[in-house]
Design a protein around this motif. Structure first.
Motif, PDB file in Angstrom:
ATOM      1  N   SER A 268       9.760 -18.819 -49.259  1.00 14.24           N
ATOM      2  CA  SER A 268       8.944 -17.720 -49.072  1.00 14.24           C
ATOM      3  C   SER A 268       9.525 -16.805 -48.326  1.00 14.24           C
ATOM      4  CB  SER A 268       7.465 -18.097 -48.439  1.00 14.24           C
ATOM      5  OG  SER A 268       7.656 -18.437 -47.188  1.00 14.24           O
ATOM      6  N   PRO A 269       8.753 -15.473 -48.286  1.00 15.45           N
ATOM      7  CA  PRO A 269       9.332 -14.579 -47.507  1.00 15.45           C
ATOM      8  C   PRO A 269       9.054 -14.740 -45.940  1.00 15.45           C
ATOM      9  CG  PRO A 269       8.342 -13.479 -49.276  1.00 15.45           C
ATOM     10  CD  PRO A 269       8.059 -14.807 -49.296  1.00 15.45           C
ATOM     11  N   ALA A 270       7.945 -15.264 -45.677  1.00 12.73           N
ATOM     12  CA  ALA A 270       7.904 -15.680 -44.089  1.00 12.73           C
ATOM     13  C   ALA A 270       8.729 -16.914 -43.675  1.00 12.73           C
ATOM     14  CB  ALA A 270       6.330 -16.117 -43.953  1.00 12.73           C
ATOM     15  N   GLN A 271       8.985 -17.779 -44.419  1.00  9.77           N
ATOM     16  CA  GLN A 271      10.070 -18.824 -44.002  1.00  9.77           C
ATOM     17  C   GLN A 271      11.327 -18.034 -43.827  1.00  9.77           C
ATOM     18  OE1 GLN A 271       9.394 -21.258 -47.452  1.00  9.77           O
ATOM     19  NE2 GLN A 271       8.326 -22.802 -46.299  1.00  9.77           N
ATOM     20  N   TRP A 272      11.839 -17.279 -44.779  1.00  9.42           N
ATOM     21  CA  TRP A 272      13.152 -16.746 -44.835  1.00  9.42           C
ATOM     22  C   TRP A 272      13.059 -15.637 -43.421  1.00  9.42           C
ATOM     23  CZ3 TRP A 272      14.510 -11.710 -44.721  1.00  9.42           C
ATOM     24  CH2 TRP A 272      16.038 -11.258 -44.792  1.00  9.42           C
ATOM     25  N   LEU A 273      12.178 -15.208 -43.305  1.00  5.99           N
ATOM     26  CA  LEU A 273      12.379 -14.204 -41.970  1.00  5.99           C
ATOM     27  C   LEU A 273      12.404 -14.787 -40.716  1.00  5.99           C
ATOM     28  CD1 LEU A 273      12.153 -11.235 -41.355  1.00  5.99           C
ATOM     29  CD2 LEU A 273       9.556 -11.221 -41.114  1.00  5.99           C
ATOM     30  N   LEU A 274      11.590 -16.115 -40.681  1.00 10.75           N
ATOM     31  CA  LEU A 274      11.688 -17.071 -39.522  1.00 10.75           C
ATOM     32  C   LEU A 274      13.096 -17.445 -39.462  1.00 10.75           C
ATOM     33  CD1 LEU A 274      10.198 -18.178 -37.256  1.00 10.75           C
ATOM     34  CD2 LEU A 274       9.369 -19.988 -38.815  1.00 10.75           C
ATOM     35  N   GLN A 275      13.617 -17.836 -40.635  1.00  9.65           N
ATOM     36  CA  GLN A 275      14.963 -18.537 -40.508  1.00  9.65           C
ATOM     37  C   GLN A 275      15.842 -17.395 -40.114  1.00  9.65           C
ATOM     38  OE1 GLN A 275      16.585 -21.035 -43.828  1.00  9.65           O
ATOM     39  NE2 GLN A 275      18.035 -19.376 -43.991  1.00  9.65           N
ATOM     40  N   GLN A 276      15.811 -16.143 -40.540  1.00  4.57           N
ATOM     41  CA  GLN A 276      16.914 -15.037 -39.953  1.00  4.57           C
ATOM     42  C   GLN A 276      16.698 -14.898 -38.506  1.00  4.57           C
ATOM     43  OE1 GLN A 276      19.043 -13.911 -42.245  1.00  4.57           O
ATOM     44  NE2 GLN A 276      18.242 -15.430 -43.528  1.00  4.57           N
ATOM     45  N   ARG A 277      15.629 -14.816 -37.934  1.00  4.02           N
ATOM     46  CA  ARG A 277      15.264 -14.586 -36.674  1.00  4.02           C
ATOM     47  C   ARG A 277      15.762 -15.765 -35.852  1.00  4.02           C
ATOM     48  NH1 ARG A 277      11.755 -10.203 -36.380  1.00  4.02           N
ATOM     49  NH2 ARG A 277       9.984 -10.117 -37.844  1.00  4.02           N
ATOM     50  N   THR A 278      15.694 -17.012 -36.252  1.00  4.66           N
ATOM     51  CA  THR A 278      15.945 -18.003 -35.454  1.00  4.66           C
ATOM     52  C   THR A 278      17.519 -18.014 -35.450  1.00  4.66           C
ATOM     53  OG1 THR A 278      14.347 -19.406 -36.274  1.00  4.66           O
ATOM     54  CG2 THR A 278      16.229 -20.677 -35.330  1.00  4.66           C
ATOM     55  N   ASP A 279      18.325 -17.673 -36.559  1.00  2.81           N
ATOM     56  CA  ASP A 279      19.650 -17.771 -36.615  1.00  2.81           C
ATOM     57  C   ASP A 279      20.274 -16.460 -35.686  1.00  2.81           C
ATOM     58  OD1 ASP A 279      19.750 -19.661 -38.337  1.00  2.81           O
ATOM     59  OD2 ASP A 279      20.080 -18.438 -40.111  1.00  2.81           O
ATOM     60  N   HIS A 280      19.726 -15.263 -35.627  1.00  2.00           N
ATOM     61  CA  HIS A 280      20.116 -14.575 -34.986  1.00  2.00           C
ATOM     62  C   HIS A 280      19.538 -14.648 -33.581  1.00  2.00           C
ATOM     63  CE1 HIS A 280      21.202 -10.189 -33.945  1.00  2.00           C
ATOM     64  NE2 HIS A 280      19.975 -10.157 -33.432  1.00  2.00           N
ATOM     65  N   ALA A 281      18.784 -15.262 -33.093  1.00  2.00           N
ATOM     66  CA  ALA A 281      18.574 -15.621 -31.781  1.00  2.00           C
ATOM     67  C   ALA A 281      19.605 -16.699 -31.189  1.00  2.00           C
ATOM     68  CB  ALA A 281      17.001 -16.398 -31.575  1.00  2.00           C
ATOM     69  N   ARG A 282      19.983 -17.566 -32.009  1.00  2.00           N
ATOM     70  CA  ARG A 282      21.117 -18.530 -31.885  1.00  2.00           C
ATOM     71  C   ARG A 282      22.522 -17.656 -31.603  1.00  2.00           C
ATOM     72  NH1 ARG A 282      20.272 -23.315 -36.085  1.00  2.00           N
ATOM     73  NH2 ARG A 282      22.084 -24.125 -34.978  1.00  2.00           N
ATOM     74  N   LEU A 283      22.764 -16.862 -32.414  1.00  2.00           N
ATOM     75  CA  LEU A 283      23.942 -15.952 -32.429  1.00  2.00           C
ATOM     76  C   LEU A 283      23.887 -15.277 -30.919  1.00  2.00           C
ATOM     77  CD1 LEU A 283      26.628 -15.067 -33.494  1.00  2.00           C
ATOM     78  CD2 LEU A 283      25.189 -13.115 -34.557  1.00  2.00           C
ATOM     79  N   LEU A 284      22.628 -14.894 -30.715  1.00  2.00           N
ATOM     80  CA  LEU A 284      22.718 -13.845 -29.201  1.00  2.00           C
ATOM     81  C   LEU A 284      22.827 -15.066 -28.302  1.00  2.00           C
ATOM     82  CD1 LEU A 284      19.499 -11.459 -29.974  1.00  2.00           C
ATOM     83  CD2 LEU A 284      22.029 -11.028 -30.109  1.00  2.00           C
ATOM     84  N   LEU A 285      22.329 -16.110 -28.249  1.00  2.00           N
ATOM     85  CA  LEU A 285      22.383 -17.040 -27.120  1.00  2.00           C
ATOM     86  C   LEU A 285      23.723 -17.526 -26.941  1.00  2.00           C
ATOM     87  CD1 LEU A 285      19.173 -19.466 -27.806  1.00  2.00           C
ATOM     88  CD2 LEU A 285      19.813 -17.926 -25.732  1.00  2.00           C
ATOM     89  N   GLU A 286      24.584 -17.614 -28.204  1.00  2.00           N
ATOM     90  CA  GLU A 286      25.937 -18.237 -28.115  1.00  2.00           C
ATOM     91  C   GLU A 286      26.942 -17.256 -27.449  1.00  2.00           C
ATOM     92  OE1 GLU A 286      27.047 -19.887 -31.833  1.00  2.00           O
ATOM     93  OE2 GLU A 286      25.294 -20.820 -32.266  1.00  2.00           O
ATOM     94  N   THR A 287      26.624 -16.017 -27.928  1.00  2.00           N
ATOM     95  CA  THR A 287      27.748 -15.000 -27.852  1.00  2.00           C
ATOM     96  C   THR A 287      27.375 -13.753 -26.538  1.00  2.00           C
ATOM     97  OG1 THR A 287      26.913 -13.918 -29.549  1.00  2.00           O
ATOM     98  CG2 THR A 287      28.510 -15.320 -30.156  1.00  2.00           C
TER      99      THR A 287
END
Length: 329
Positions: A268-287
Motif C-alpha cells: 500500500s502507499p502507506a506501507q511503501w512510504l514507511l519502508q522508504q523512510r526506514t531505509d533512508h534512516a538506516r542509510l543516514l545512521l550508517e553513513t
C-alpha cells in the motif's frame, strides 16, 4: 600500522559447492561479490574457491561445464560454505543428495562453518538436514515443491533472504547478491559492504524482509504508472506526504491510485512510504554523524521516539545500537 593489521588478518575462506545443474549466475555471485570486498587499504577480506564432489566437472544451466580445482575436502577448512541454486537432480525431484555431499555439508556445519544457499540451493541444504525446524526461503516459483519435499522446514517464500545465524538462505537470482552483501556488512561493516556494492554496480542494501518480486500483472501504459509519484515522494521523505498528494501527482483518484500502486509495488502507499523512510534512516545512521534526532527529522519520522519504535519493530534494535553495529565492524 592500520595496513599492517589488515595484512596480518587472513582472508575469510569461502567454499562454493557446485552440483550438477548448477545455475550459472548463482555460481558466479559469491566470487564476484565477496571478491570485491576490500577494506580501506584495498586488502581483500575474502578468498573464494569452487569445489565439486571428486573434483568432477559439472554441467551448468547456462550451457557450459564447470571444471573445479578442488574436491569436497575444501569444505573441511572453509569458514563459509555457499551452495548455489540448481535446476535439476535428485535434490529437486525427490529431496535427496549424494551421501558424500550430505556428509561434507553436515561435517562443515558441525565444525562451525557458516552455511549459505542461493535460490534453489536451499533444496540441497534441506536434503542435508540442515534446515529442519528452521525458517528458510528459496525462489518463490519453487515454494510448493519445496514444501512437499521438506515439510519440516518453515518456508517463507515472500522474502529476499533469511539470516538464521550460521545457516542463511536467499531467494532467487539477484537476492543472492543481497545476501552476500548482507554477510559482508555483518562481517566488516557498512563501509566495506557499500564499497563492494559500488564495484558490483548494485544497490548497497535491500532489507532481507523485503518481498520477492512475485509474478504480478504489469501495467502496460507508462502514463498511468505511479512511478513518477513514487520518485516525487522519495525526494520529500523529510516532509509530510499524503496519499492524496501522491494521487494528484499521478492525476488519479485516491482509489484508483491505491489500486495501481499496490499492483506495481505489492505494498500500500502507506506501507511503501514507511519502508522508504526506514531505509533512508538506516542509510543516514550508517553513513553520517547526524544525531539520532536529526536522522528522525530528515527521514520523516519527526521524533526520535517514532524512529526508535519503527526500527525496533523491523529490526529489534534502537537507532543507537544499529549505528554502532554497522558503523564499526
Amino acid at each position: 600500522m592500520r595496513n599492517n593489521r589488515a595484512m596480518a588478518m587472513p582472508p575469510h575462506r569461502i567454499a562454493v559447492l557446485a552440483l550438477d545443474g548448477v545455475v550459472g549466475l548463482d555460481l558466479g555471485t559469491p566470487s564476484q561479490v565477496f571478491g570485491t570486498a576490500r577494506d580501506a587499504d584495498g586488502v581483500r577480506r575474502y578468498a573464494v574457491e569452487v569445489c565439486t564432489a571428486g573434483r568432477r566437472p559439472v554441467r551448468s544451466t547456462a550451457g557450459y561445464q564447470v571444471l573445479p580445482e578442488h574436491g569436497l575436502e575444501l569444505l573441511e577448512t572453509a569458514d563459509t560454505v555457499v551452495v548455489p541454486g540448481i535446476h535439476e537432480g535428485p535434490a529437486m525431484t525427490d529431496g535427496t543428495i549424494d551421501p558424500e555431499v550430505r556428509a561434507a555439508l553436515r561435517g562443515a556445519y558441525e565444525r562451525g562453518a557458516r552455511i549459505m544457499s542461493i535460490c534453489t540451493g536451499a533444496f540441497v541444504l534441506a536434503a542435508a538436514g540442515l534446515l529442519d525446524g528452521r525458517r528458510a526461503t528459496t525462489h518463490w516459483a519453487y515454494a510448493d515443491r519445496f514444501r512437499r519435499l521438506h515439510p519440516s522446514v518453515e518456508l517463507d517464500p515472500d522474502v529476499l533472504f533469511i539470516d538464521g545465524g550460521r545457516v542463511l538462505t536467499s531467494a532467487g537470482v539477484a537476492a543472492g547478491i543481497d545476501l552476500c552483501l548482507h554477510v559482508i556488512r555483518t562481517d566488516h561493516g557498512s563501509e566495506v559492504a557499500n564499497r563492494a556494492a559500488r564495484r558490483c554496480v548494485v544497490p548497497p542494501w535491500r532489507e532481507g524482509g523485503q518481498a520477492q518480486y512475485i509474478e504480478r500483472p504489469v501495467p502496460k501504459a507508462t502514463d498511468t504508472s505511479t512511478a513518477a509519484a513514487r520518485e516525487w515522494a522519495r525526494q520529500r521523505l523529510h516532509e509530510p506526504v499524503s496519499l492524496r498528494d501522491m494521487a494528484e501527482r499521478s492525476r488519479m483518484s485516491v482509489r484508483t491510485f491505491t489500486r495501481r500502486f499496490r499492483s506495481e509495488t505489492g505494498l500500500s502507499p502507506a506501507q511503501w512510504l514507511l519502508q522508504q523512510r526506514t531505509d533512508h534512516a538506516r542509510l543516514l545512521l550508517e553513513t553520517t554523524d547526524l544525531s539520532i534526532d536529526q536522522v528522525a527529522r530528515r527521514s520523516g519520522f519527526g521524533t526520535t521516539a517514532a524512529l526508535r519504535q519503527q526500527l525496533h519493530q523491523r529490526l529489534g534494535v534502537p537507532p543507537s545500537t544499529y549505528r554502532r553495529t554497522f558503523r564499526h565492524p
